[in-house]
Scaffold this motif. Sequence first.
Motif, PDB file in Angstrom:
ATOM      1  N   GLN A 144       0.958  -1.238   0.002  1.00 14.91           N
ATOM      2  CA  GLN A 144      -0.073  -0.024  -0.077  1.00 14.91           C
ATOM      3  C   GLN A 144       0.856   1.121   0.089  1.00 14.91           C
ATOM      4  O   GLN A 144       1.700   1.391   0.778  1.00 14.91           O
ATOM      5  N   ARG A 145       0.464   2.127  -0.914  1.00 11.94           N
ATOM      6  CA  ARG A 145       1.265   3.434  -0.821  1.00 11.94           C
ATOM      7  C   ARG A 145       0.209   4.467  -0.790  1.00 11.94           C
ATOM      8  O   ARG A 145      -0.733   4.704  -1.898  1.00 11.94           O
ATOM      9  N   ILE A 146      -0.121   5.353   0.285  1.00 13.51           N
ATOM     10  CA  ILE A 146      -0.975   6.049   0.622  1.00 13.51           C
ATOM     11  C   ILE A 146      -0.419   7.375   1.072  1.00 13.51           C
ATOM     12  O   ILE A 146       0.352   7.439   1.874  1.00 13.51           O
ATOM     13  N   LEU A 147      -1.041   8.690   0.564  1.00 16.75           N
ATOM     14  CA  LEU A 147      -0.718  10.010   1.029  1.00 16.75           C
ATOM     15  C   LEU A 147      -1.933  10.759   1.527  1.00 16.75           C
ATOM     16  O   LEU A 147      -2.957  10.655   1.239  1.00 16.75           O
ATOM     17  N   VAL A 148      -1.718  11.308   2.373  1.00 16.48           N
ATOM     18  CA  VAL A 148      -2.708  11.855   3.461  1.00 16.48           C
ATOM     19  C   VAL A 148      -2.278  13.601   3.272  1.00 16.48           C
ATOM     20  O   VAL A 148      -1.393  13.796   4.004  1.00 16.48           O
ATOM     21  N   TYR A 149      -3.285  14.272   2.840  1.00 19.52           N
ATOM     22  CA  TYR A 149      -2.969  15.828   2.862  1.00 19.52           C
ATOM     23  C   TYR A 149      -4.290  16.396   3.497  1.00 19.52           C
ATOM     24  O   TYR A 149      -5.265  15.924   3.797  1.00 19.52           O
ATOM     25  N   GLU A 150      -3.805  18.024   3.722  1.00 21.33           N
ATOM     26  CA  GLU A 150      -4.943  18.790   4.122  1.00 21.33           C
ATOM     27  C   GLU A 150      -6.104  18.694   3.113  1.00 21.33           C
ATOM     28  O   GLU A 150      -5.813  18.451   1.914  1.00 21.33           O
ATOM     29  N   TYR A 151      -7.445  18.828   3.572  1.00 24.86           N
ATOM     30  CA  TYR A 151      -8.502  18.905   2.708  1.00 24.86           C
ATOM     31  C   TYR A 151      -8.870  20.225   2.227  1.00 24.86           C
ATOM     32  O   TYR A 151      -8.733  21.185   2.962  1.00 24.86           O
ATOM     33  N   MET A 152      -9.032  20.258   0.938  1.00 22.51           N
ATOM     34  CA  MET A 152      -9.111  21.793   0.404  1.00 22.51           C
ATOM     35  C   MET A 152     -10.558  21.616  -0.291  1.00 22.51           C
ATOM     36  O   MET A 152     -11.026  20.937  -1.343  1.00 22.51           O
ATOM     37  N   CYS A 153     -11.430  22.379   0.486  1.00 21.32           N
ATOM     38  CA  CYS A 153     -12.858  22.288   0.278  1.00 21.32           C
ATOM     39  C   CYS A 153     -13.418  22.862  -0.889  1.00 21.32           C
ATOM     40  O   CYS A 153     -14.302  22.184  -1.475  1.00 21.32           O
ATOM     41  N   ASN A 154     -12.690  23.455  -1.586  1.00 20.15           N
ATOM     42  CA  ASN A 154     -13.228  23.989  -2.861  1.00 20.15           C
ATOM     43  C   ASN A 154     -12.634  23.126  -4.085  1.00 20.15           C
ATOM     44  O   ASN A 154     -12.827  23.574  -5.446  1.00 20.15           O
ATOM     45  N   GLY A 155     -11.984  22.057  -3.919  1.00 24.19           N
ATOM     46  CA  GLY A 155     -11.484  21.302  -5.038  1.00 24.19           C
ATOM     47  C   GLY A 155     -10.499  21.755  -5.746  1.00 24.19           C
ATOM     48  O   GLY A 155      -9.765  22.665  -5.281  1.00 24.19           O
ATOM     49  N   SER A 156     -10.316  21.459  -7.127  1.00 28.63           N
ATOM     50  CA  SER A 156      -9.383  22.124  -8.010  1.00 28.63           C
ATOM     51  C   SER A 156      -9.830  23.304  -8.820  1.00 28.63           C
ATOM     52  O   SER A 156     -11.122  23.542  -8.917  1.00 28.63           O
ATOM     53  N   LEU A 157      -8.843  24.159  -9.155  1.00 36.27           N
ATOM     54  CA  LEU A 157      -9.250  25.073 -10.125  1.00 36.27           C
ATOM     55  C   LEU A 157     -10.086  24.565 -11.438  1.00 36.27           C
ATOM     56  O   LEU A 157     -10.957  25.350 -12.012  1.00 36.27           O
ATOM     57  N   GLU A 158      -9.397  23.322 -11.863  1.00 40.83           N
ATOM     58  CA  GLU A 158     -10.227  22.827 -13.052  1.00 40.83           C
ATOM     59  C   GLU A 158     -11.844  22.826 -12.846  1.00 40.83           C
ATOM     60  O   GLU A 158     -12.577  23.151 -13.737  1.00 40.83           O
ATOM     61  N   GLY A 159     -12.187  22.232 -11.747  1.00 42.09           N
ATOM     62  CA  GLY A 159     -13.570  22.192 -11.547  1.00 42.09           C
ATOM     63  C   GLY A 159     -14.452  23.568 -11.340  1.00 42.09           C
ATOM     64  O   GLY A 159     -15.460  23.629 -11.387  1.00 42.09           O
ATOM     65  N   HIS A 160     -13.623  24.928 -11.225  1.00 40.97           N
ATOM     66  CA  HIS A 160     -14.304  26.065 -11.210  1.00 40.97           C
ATOM     67  C   HIS A 160     -14.064  26.954 -12.443  1.00 40.97           C
ATOM     68  O   HIS A 160     -14.598  27.974 -12.709  1.00 40.97           O
ATOM     69  N   LEU A 161     -13.238  26.365 -13.512  1.00 43.11           N
ATOM     70  CA  LEU A 161     -12.749  27.071 -14.579  1.00 43.11           C
ATOM     71  C   LEU A 161     -13.212  26.550 -15.819  1.00 43.11           C
ATOM     72  O   LEU A 161     -13.776  27.349 -16.848  1.00 43.11           O
ATOM     73  N   LEU A 162     -13.141  25.354 -16.129  1.00 45.27           N
ATOM     74  CA  LEU A 162     -13.289  24.463 -17.394  1.00 45.27           C
ATOM     75  C   LEU A 162     -14.498  23.596 -17.465  1.00 45.27           C
ATOM     76  O   LEU A 162     -14.827  22.907 -16.450  1.00 45.27           O
ATOM     77  N   ASP A 163     -15.374  23.772 -18.592  1.00 44.81           N
ATOM     78  CA  ASP A 163     -16.455  22.905 -18.873  1.00 44.81           C
ATOM     79  C   ASP A 163     -17.476  23.123 -17.469  1.00 44.81           C
ATOM     80  O   ASP A 163     -17.935  22.290 -16.984  1.00 44.81           O
ATOM     81  N   LEU A 164     -17.545  24.472 -17.051  1.00 44.64           N
ATOM     82  CA  LEU A 164     -18.476  24.701 -15.928  1.00 44.64           C
ATOM     83  C   LEU A 164     -19.781  24.336 -16.257  1.00 44.64           C
ATOM     84  O   LEU A 164     -20.555  24.801 -17.200  1.00 44.64           O
TER      85      LEU A 164
END
Length: 372
Positions: A144-164
Amino acid sequence: MRKNPLKSSRSSVNVIKSNKYDDEEALSTMARSVSMQTAGSKQRLIAEEILRHGNARAAGEVFNFRELASATESFNPELLIGEGGFGRVYKGHLKNTNQTVAVKQLDKNGVQGNREFLAEVLTLSLIHHPNLVNLIGYCADGHQRILVYEYMCNGSLEGHLLDLPSNKKPLDWYTRMKIANGAARGLEYLHDTANPPIIYRDLKPSNILLDAEFNPKLSDFGLAKLGPTGEQDHVSTRVMGTYGYCAPEYAHTGKLSKKSDIYSFGVVFLEIISGRRAIDNTKPTEEQNLVAWAKPLFKDKTKLTSMVDPSLEGRYPVKGLYQAVAVTAMCLQDEASTRPLIADVVTALEYLADENANDENIDDEINIAVDT
């Protein structure tokens, strides 16, 4: 009238270094453990290269697989928030700390996933900046190779910019400039403050994450590469990254430099301005490659407004647009040596992201022609 911000300089912030023996020992143990388990000479080389510099800090908490399975409800598909070439990302909840996190489970059958895991953990042990995602910890149980990051509640820039989707509000002009400025600041840290310097190599909207206030953080450092030192201005490496964002000299020769990241930033900034994808096969043939479509427009100021994202409905400062396109054009120069330094890009974008700046005072006497 203010002077052209691209002609001013910016000093780097002080680097945060830690030479504590326990930090180095923890990283060294982790690197050797993962390298032995994956039996990869390249992974060992990555570990040795980073650990040689001796300024790493502990790379976060070590989790076992059971803890992360519990945090994600056994990696419930309903909690899936992202999927890439090397694995899937789930929203999780750590019960011990009552913390919401992003859990990235890498493909346990892929050699590339093992390499990305080690590169990311070790890279993030060297760096810390408000515009770089924070690694909370990792898991290397068995395969198993798993990384744990802080959660960014607004997701990625892609989700707010492209194919909205029609029910989603588009980003306003100054939020776009704020995001571009923050992403550039993250790159500035990697290029000018990290020791040794780090070339990001995979800048794209899906790797720019947004918090509750739309502050951006660069994520996914699996392809990051330690930059050249001494007299060298580039490193030679296998061409990797995402089609449409790679600098021409890197794609053609494998010579990677900080200026390669500048080109990628230019592509992303053009996406931010236009709301178009770098590569979009649904467009007419002549518009499928964003850079190829935009470059002829750079030369004619009367056509610049035709590049702007229609969802803005004309709500943007015209002279601010001219300046933004000028920054983009300079980043997209074919010759790497003629692209600006990231510190100068940051200085220009600080000005463009300032809602209180007087549009009438923005210096629009800029040569925005580029080589084609």
